[in-house]
Design a protein around this motif. Structure first.
Motif, PDB file in Angstrom:
ATOM      1  N   CYS A 225      14.011  -2.721   1.707  1.00 37.68           N
ATOM      2  CA  CYS A 225      14.941  -2.861   0.620  1.00 37.68           C
ATOM      3  C   CYS A 225      14.867  -1.675  -0.333  1.00 37.68           C
TER       4      CYS A 225
ATOM      5  N   VAL B  80      16.725 -11.127  -1.211  1.00 35.67           N
ATOM      6  CA  VAL B  80      16.845  -9.950  -1.851  1.00 35.67           C
ATOM      7  C   VAL B  80      17.921  -8.835  -1.488  1.00 35.67           C
TER       8      VAL B  80
ATOM      9  N   GLU C 198      21.247  -6.922  -3.727  1.00 39.18           N
ATOM     10  CA  GLU C 198      21.109  -5.824  -3.944  1.00 39.18           C
ATOM     11  C   GLU C 198      21.796  -4.335  -3.319  1.00 39.18           C
TER      12      GLU C 198
ATOM     13  N   ASP D  90      17.299 -11.324 -12.055  1.00 40.25           N
ATOM     14  CA  ASP D  90      17.874 -10.690 -11.090  1.00 40.25           C
ATOM     15  C   ASP D  90      17.225  -9.508 -10.860  1.00 40.25           C
TER      16      ASP D  90
ATOM     17  N   HIS E 106      13.630  -9.279  -8.726  1.00 41.42           N
ATOM     18  CA  HIS E 106      14.081  -8.807  -7.275  1.00 41.42           C
ATOM     19  C   HIS E 106      12.982  -7.836  -6.988  1.00 41.42           C
TER      20      HIS E 106
ATOM     21  N   ASN F 148      11.423 -16.176  -7.950  1.00 45.70           N
ATOM     22  CA  ASN F 148      11.754 -15.735  -6.483  1.00 45.70           C
ATOM     23  C   ASN F 148      11.102 -16.080  -5.622  1.00 45.70           C
TER      24      ASN F 148
END
Ligand code: H79
Length: 504
Positions: A13, A122, A126, A162, A212, A219
């Motif tokens: 991430c 995610v 992103e 988001d 996120h 999520n």
């Protein structure tokens, strides 16, 4: 040193709050960027041409006014809002890039929900940040559009579900300034443009859902069930380390904030979670209103999305948030814009029931509000320029029969169906009744509702010299107007009456 938060984050991430390595990189990158900007702006003594496709430099930063002082009462705090009636909602974020499509497939639903609905992991979503470069964004144009459309306040998504911050956040590098090539803070630019235009400015902030962050709600694909986050401390950690500090940033760094629009409250009503946001607002911006979706009582009621109540509401002041097509965030397949006539009707309808209309636009990933949508809003603005007195600062209808009535037909819940009437609406100011007519019969005869006050004068709004004849037939007072009046959208007449209160 890795924080606990990072260890629960997927290893690949890109962005997480308080990532020190990213911070250092940012500082280095910033210095570099500043140097380049300096050269482009000031360092060129010859008339050498630079890359013509380069993003234009952001406008120079100007100082913003301080937060407004605490109003004397709740009534005083709401005063501007009650007068304003019509606001511009803006949903703008990374979702404007896919614009309703993912991997070549149309993803049904509202555009800003694409990450959830597709679903998009995610780590993939992103990546969109790297492409976000809205080179046509011009804060001045957006604020001018709102002003020309007759809107008195602007509310923009500072962070939607988001989790991507559309401003320069120091709490999380997952924001438009640090994570995109755009490298500008559009919210700061809008705050400055609003200050120049004396336009009220506020923020949408999704406090509960954050797709996120591992601890944010919503999520479940990437981070598992919300119920677990709620009890294992992850949610509170997210609230403490991201949501609350980001709201504090917005309240401290962007001048006077007219309101904060929280949304989709989940588990806010426990552990003082909702109160923590409320306290921040009261601490930094005592004049800032809180909408009705924080999860604890706000300053006014927010109706459901796109929901206009059937009748006047008793008690708390209210606002309807609504789309201008069928999505909040931009979708390339939705060009079904509400017509100027429809928007004017909804606005006058809402005002006549004692509420505000917060009408949304979804700009594209290039930073543009679609032309046809703008042009409809500007038609509304032209109508308001002539007839705004029936809307701004006006009170609700003293009647009610014009809204329609419940009929015997039952819906699937066994509830009686409300059959709306849309022929006219009434708004008020002391000594004045404004009747806005949306459906004028061929004979031009409008039956007035029953009230006892004498009518001392009747005329088309804005044209006190053009009298409207009022007579009486079968004991009903009738206004005589010409069909298709001066403006086809809606025909407002003003009746001046004796006494400030309507006597029935
Ligand atoms: O910001 C706008 C919306 O994104 C937000 N409120 C307005 C102002 C909003 N958040 N949640 N909702 C509205 C309710 C969402 C319901 C749905 Fe779905 C989202 C219906 C279809 C997509 C969730 C996912 C329920 C069904 C599928």
């Amino acid at each position: 040193m890795k924080t606990e938060h990072q260890t629960t984050h997927p290893t690949n991430c890109l962005y997480s709050p308080h990532n020190n390595r990213t911070k250092l990189f940012r500082i280095v990158a910033l210095c570099g960027a500043a140097l380049v900007a300096g050269i482009v702006t000031y360092g060129c003594s010859t008339n050498e041409k630079h890359d013509q496709h380069a993003t234009p430099p952001p406008p120079p930063m100007t100082a913003l006014p301080p937060a407004l002082p605490a109003p004397a009462s709740e009534e005083a705090k709401l005063a501007w809002f009650k007068d304003a009636k019509f606001g511009l909602f803006i949903h703008w974020g990374l979702y404007s890039i896919p614009a309703g499509d993912w991997n070549g497939k149309r993803v049904p639903g509202i555009g800003e929900w694409i990450m959830h609905n597709a679903p998009i992991p995610v780590t993939q979503y992103e990546q969109l940040a790297k492409q976000f470069d809205p080179e046509q964004f011009d804060a001045e144009k957006w604020v001018q559009m709102a002003e020309d459309s007759g809107m008195k306040y602007i509310v923009i998504t500072s962070k939607h579900h988001d989790g991507f911050a559309m401003y320069h956040s120091h709490v999380s590098p997952y924001n438009i300034y640090d994570a995109t090539p755009f490298h500008r803070d559009p919210i700061r630019e809008l705050a400055e443009a609003c200050a120049r235009h004396h336009m009220k400015f506020g923020f949408y902030y999704s406090q509960s859902q954050d797709w996120h962050e591992p601890g944010g709600m919503g999520n479940t694909n990437d981070f598992g069930p919300d119920a677990i986050k709620d009890t294992d401390g992850a949610y509170d950690k997210y609230l403490r380390e991201k949501a609350e500090p980001q709201v504090a940033e917005l309240l401290q760094n962007y001048g006077p904030v007219c309101l904060i629009w929280f949304d989709t409250a989940r588990m806010m009503n426990v552990n003082g979670r909702g109160e923590a946001f409320m306290d921040l607002v009261h601490k930094y911006q005592p004049a800032c209103l809180i909408d009705g979706r924080l999860g604890v009582a706000g300053d006014y009621v927010s109706t459901g999305d796109n929901t206009i109540p059937n009748e006047s509401q008793n008690g708390k002041y209210w606002e309807t948030p609504a789309t201008v097509n069928h999505t909040w965030g931009f979708r390339k397949d939705d060009t079904d814009w509400k017509s100027p006539g429809d928007i004017v009707f909804k606005l006058v309808d809402i005002v006549s029931k004692g509420g505000n209309y917060l009408l949304n636009v979804g700009p594209t990933s290039r930073g543009v509000v679609p032309q046809e949508c703008q042009s409809n809003l500007l038609s509304v603005g032209r109508w308001l320029k002539s007839y705004g007195e029936v809307v701004y600062g006006a009170g609700p209808s003293p009647f009610g029969e014009e809204f329609g009535q419940f009929v015997k037909t039952k819906d699937h819940n066994g509830k009686e169906v409300f059959l709306a009437r849309n022929d006219w609406r009434c708004t008020t100011k002391p000594g004045k009744l404004y009747f806005t007519l949306f459906n004028i019969p061929r004979d031009g005869m409008i039956d007035l509702p029953d009230f006892k006050n004498e009518i001392t004068r009747a005329y088309i709004v804005g044209e006190p010299q053009t009298p409207v004849l009022i007579d009486r037939t079968n004991d009903v007072r009738v206004a005589h107007v010409t069909r298709n009046g001066p403006n086809a959208i809606a025909y407002p007449i003003c009746l001046e009456i004796s006494g400030d209160k309507v006597e029935k």
